[in-house]
Write a protein that holds these residues in place. Structure first.
Motif, PDB file in Angstrom:
ATOM      1  N   THR A  37       0.838  -1.188   0.000  1.00 13.22           N
ATOM      2  CA  THR A  37       0.000   0.000   0.000  1.00 13.22           C
ATOM      3  C   THR A  37       0.880   1.247   0.000  1.00 13.22           C
ATOM      4  O   THR A  37       1.764   1.382   0.849  1.00 13.22           O
ATOM      5  CB  THR A  37      -0.922   0.026   1.235  1.00 13.22           C
ATOM      6  N   TRP A  38       0.613   2.136  -0.959  1.00 14.00           N
ATOM      7  CA  TRP A  38       1.387   3.370  -1.086  1.00 14.00           C
ATOM      8  C   TRP A  38       0.427   4.551  -1.151  1.00 14.00           C
ATOM      9  O   TRP A  38      -0.510   4.555  -1.942  1.00 14.00           O
ATOM     10  CB  TRP A  38       2.245   3.337  -2.346  1.00 14.00           C
ATOM     11  N   ILE A  39       0.689   5.562  -0.316  1.00 11.29           N
ATOM     12  CA  ILE A  39      -0.144   6.762  -0.288  1.00 11.29           C
ATOM     13  C   ILE A  39       0.725   7.947  -0.698  1.00 11.29           C
ATOM     14  O   ILE A  39       1.664   8.314   0.010  1.00 11.29           O
ATOM     15  CB  ILE A  39      -0.740   7.015   1.113  1.00 11.29           C
ATOM     16  N   TYR A  40       0.409   8.548  -1.838  1.00 13.38           N
ATOM     17  CA  TYR A  40       1.187   9.667  -2.352  1.00 13.38           C
ATOM     18  C   TYR A  40       0.432  10.982  -2.131  1.00 13.38           C
ATOM     19  O   TYR A  40      -0.755  11.076  -2.451  1.00 13.38           O
ATOM     20  CB  TYR A  40       1.446   9.512  -3.850  1.00 13.38           C
ATOM     21  N   THR A  41       1.115  11.982  -1.613  1.00 13.22           N
ATOM     22  CA  THR A  41       0.578  13.339  -1.606  1.00 13.22           C
ATOM     23  C   THR A  41       1.160  14.026  -2.837  1.00 13.22           C
ATOM     24  O   THR A  41       2.367  14.246  -2.926  1.00 13.22           O
ATOM     25  CB  THR A  41       0.980  14.101  -0.340  1.00 13.22           C
ATOM     26  N   LYS A  42       0.302  14.369  -3.801  1.00  9.08           N
ATOM     27  CA  LYS A  42       0.772  14.844  -5.104  1.00  9.08           C
ATOM     28  C   LYS A  42       0.426  16.317  -5.310  1.00  9.08           C
ATOM     29  O   LYS A  42      -0.688  16.757  -5.052  1.00  9.08           O
ATOM     30  CB  LYS A  42       0.190  13.991  -6.229  1.00  9.08           C
TER      31      LYS A  42
ATOM     32  N   SER B 117      -2.350   3.475   8.594  1.00  6.46           N
ATOM     33  CA  SER B 117      -2.466   2.557   9.728  1.00  6.46           C
ATOM     34  C   SER B 117      -1.554   1.362   9.529  1.00  6.46           C
ATOM     35  O   SER B 117      -1.159   1.032   8.410  1.00  6.46           O
ATOM     36  CB  SER B 117      -3.919   2.093   9.905  1.00  6.46           C
ATOM     37  N   ASN B 118      -1.216   0.693  10.622  1.00 13.48           N
ATOM     38  CA  ASN B 118      -0.280  -0.434  10.562  1.00 13.48           C
ATOM     39  C   ASN B 118      -0.774  -1.562   9.666  1.00 13.48           C
ATOM     40  O   ASN B 118       0.009  -2.280   9.060  1.00 13.48           O
ATOM     41  CB  ASN B 118      -0.020  -0.966  11.972  1.00 13.48           C
ATOM     42  N   SER B 119      -2.091  -1.713   9.587  1.00 13.10           N
ATOM     43  CA  SER B 119      -2.664  -2.776   8.759  1.00 13.10           C
ATOM     44  C   SER B 119      -2.690  -2.404   7.283  1.00 13.10           C
ATOM     45  O   SER B 119      -2.857  -3.260   6.422  1.00 13.10           O
ATOM     46  CB  SER B 119      -4.094  -3.067   9.211  1.00 13.10           C
ATOM     47  N   GLY B 120      -2.549  -1.092   6.992  1.00 10.15           N
ATOM     48  CA  GLY B 120      -2.660  -0.611   5.626  1.00 10.15           C
ATOM     49  C   GLY B 120      -4.085  -0.381   5.179  1.00 10.15           C
ATOM     50  O   GLY B 120      -4.331  -0.041   4.019  1.00 10.15           O
ATOM     51  N   ASN B 121      -5.050  -0.537   6.089  1.00  8.50           N
ATOM     52  CA  ASN B 121      -6.468  -0.429   5.721  1.00  8.50           C
ATOM     53  C   ASN B 121      -7.004   0.998   5.741  1.00  8.50           C
ATOM     54  O   ASN B 121      -8.004   1.298   5.084  1.00  8.50           O
ATOM     55  CB  ASN B 121      -7.325  -1.279   6.661  1.00  8.50           C
ATOM     56  N   TYR B 122      -6.361   1.884   6.516  1.00  9.10           N
ATOM     57  CA  TYR B 122      -6.895   3.230   6.701  1.00  9.10           C
ATOM     58  C   TYR B 122      -5.778   4.270   6.672  1.00  9.10           C
ATOM     59  O   TYR B 122      -4.612   3.962   6.957  1.00  9.10           O
ATOM     60  CB  TYR B 122      -7.635   3.343   8.039  1.00  9.10           C
TER      61      TYR B 122
ATOM     62  N   MET C 160      -9.328  16.647  11.280  1.00  6.01           N
ATOM     63  CA  MET C 160      -8.818  15.336  10.897  1.00  6.01           C
ATOM     64  C   MET C 160      -9.915  14.489  10.264  1.00  6.01           C
ATOM     65  O   MET C 160     -11.070  14.533  10.680  1.00  6.01           O
ATOM     66  CB  MET C 160      -8.271  14.611  12.130  1.00  6.01           C
ATOM     67  N   GLY C 161      -9.524  13.712   9.272  1.00  9.84           N
ATOM     68  CA  GLY C 161     -10.450  12.784   8.647  1.00  9.84           C
ATOM     69  C   GLY C 161      -9.798  11.424   8.495  1.00  9.84           C
ATOM     70  O   GLY C 161      -8.568  11.315   8.430  1.00  9.84           O
ATOM     71  N   VAL C 162     -10.582  10.371   8.442  1.00 15.90           N
ATOM     72  CA  VAL C 162     -10.088   9.010   8.245  1.00 15.90           C
ATOM     73  C   VAL C 162     -10.738   8.437   6.988  1.00 15.90           C
ATOM     74  O   VAL C 162     -11.951   8.567   6.780  1.00 15.90           O
ATOM     75  CB  VAL C 162     -10.399   8.115   9.464  1.00 15.90           C
ATOM     76  N   TYR C 163      -9.899   7.804   6.145  1.00 18.91           N
ATOM     77  CA  TYR C 163     -10.366   7.255   4.886  1.00 18.91           C
ATOM     78  C   TYR C 163      -9.935   5.800   4.749  1.00 18.91           C
ATOM     79  O   TYR C 163      -8.887   5.395   5.257  1.00 18.91           O
ATOM     80  CB  TYR C 163      -9.794   8.047   3.706  1.00 18.91           C
ATOM     81  N   SER C 164     -10.729   5.031   4.030  1.00 18.42           N
ATOM     82  CA  SER C 164     -10.370   3.655   3.724  1.00 18.42           C
ATOM     83  C   SER C 164      -9.423   3.641   2.531  1.00 18.42           C
ATOM     84  O   SER C 164      -9.621   4.389   1.567  1.00 18.42           O
ATOM     85  CB  SER C 164     -11.627   2.846   3.401  1.00 18.42           C
TER      86      SER C 164
END
Length: 362
Positions: free
Chosen positions: A85-90, A126-131, A148-152
């Motif tokens: 899982t990779w999350i990019y701020t672009k 998150s550690n699980s990569g789910n959120y 703050m917001g939380v996303y799947s």
């Protein structure tokens, strides 16, 4: 006359078709962009750089800065190699107060975007990569903070979980797999605030810590439930260690006024922090020994300036990477490494650049 009407109708049809195609492209361009494969070989400890030739990625290993490939308009990355899982701020553009950007999710090859706000910051996986937890701004104005917001990460959908607590700034951290700790104040109450915990996907929030005698400016949760935190009580700053098992609070010290970033060396039981010294107002690298329960300042005049926004990470050998600036006239920074084996600080990047240290989640 009929010929003229037909011509007009054809022109209208063509215009509508072009507009529809344009809208469809605008809506889906970023998703298509996500599907392009990166040529980056990720490691647990990395650095990003931004220069006139574009963004580049480097692997940091055993004191070496190794070229890992190129990126496009990437400001930051939060990732898990194990969870794929990779999350990019672009980056889209640069405003007067904030960076105009969006969040791009690559979850096991599937791409999603979060792009309904002007700017996103402090994206944490998150550690699980789910959120992911993040905070956003509606416009190019710090006063437009949306909290703050939380996303799947599977779909990029926002999850509503606790509307009663106003979370303070970036004071939120993931622990365990999908448990989020966050500091804030309930909208209907006054006081110094509390640390709450929420176990996703759907458990109710609960109070984790409520013994503040001032305002919390930083907190760091440990796996055993202990918490290190900095408290501002009438402009007097103190750092404390809360032991969950004994329900006791021990004072660490009052020399550190602010913590900007940290990394945990679980192998050697050390926590490294980029902090501001209350007496000199200097930014320095500190090491907190989890066994001896004491804190020591590592850097003084080398580097001349520790970059509080440069990030920090520790590799599997216990070597710590952070950024520093040679002098106040420099516009770029360099990568430094602290080697605990000989208690030395070393400059390891060959040229100055706009570096930022990142590390993957477990």
């Amino acid at each position: 006359m009929n010929h003229v009407k037909k011509t007009i109708l054809c022109i209208i049809a063509v215009v509508v078709a072009i507009e529809f195609t344009s809208c469809y492209y605008d809506k889906n361009t970023k998703v298509k962009e996500n599907l392009k494969k990166n040529n980056i070989k990720f490691s647990d400890t990395m650095a990003l750089s931004m220069d006139k030739n574009g963004e580049k990625a480097y692997n940091l290993k055993d004191g070496n800065v190794l070229n890992s490939g190129s990126l496009s308009k990437v400001e930051n990355i939060s990732y898990s190699i194990q969870k794929k899982t990779w999350i990019y701020t672009k980056n889209i553009g640069t405003g007067i107060n904030l960076s105009n950007n969006y969040v791009s999710i690559d979850n096991k090859g599937k791409a999603y975007n979060i792009n309904k706000s002007y700017s996103y910051a402090d994206v944490r996986l998150s550690n699980s990569g789910n959120y992911i937890a993040l905070r956003s701004f509606k416009t190019d104005n710090l006063g437009s903070a949306e909290g703050m917001g939380v996303y799947s990460t599977n779909g990029g959908n926002k999850i509503n979980f606790d509307k009663n607590v106003l979370v303070s700034g970036d004071l939120y951290r993931w622990i365990n797999n999908d448990t989020l700790l966050y500091y804030g104040v309930e909208a209907s109450q006054n006081g110094y605030g509390k640390i709450y915990g929420y176990d996703f996907p759907g458990h109710s929030p609960k109070v984790v810590f409520d013994k503040f005698k001032g305002y919390c400016t930083f907190f760091l949760p440990l796996e055993n439930g202990d918490i290190i935190y900095v408290e501002n009580d009438s402009n007097v700053y103190n750092m404390f260690y809360y032991e969950k098992a004994s329900d006791k609070i021990n004072t660490i010290g009052s020399s550190i006024q602010e913590i900007f970033d940290y990394t945990i060396d679980t192998k050697n039981n050390n926590i490294y922090m980029l902090g501001k010294d209350e007496n000199t107002s200097e930014i320095a690298l500190y090491r907190y020994d989890l066994i001896a329960k004491n804190i020591n300042r590592i850097t003084y005049d080398f580097p001349s300036i520790v970059d509080k926004s440069g990030g920090i990470a520790v590799d599997s050998l216990g070597k710590v990477y952070f950024c520093g600036i040679i002098n106040t006239t420099s516009i770029n920074n360099s990568i430094y490494m602290y080697d605990i084996s000989n208690n030395s600080v070393n400059l390891i990047s060959k040229i100055e650049n706009n570096y930022h240290i990142i590390s993957g989640e477990n």
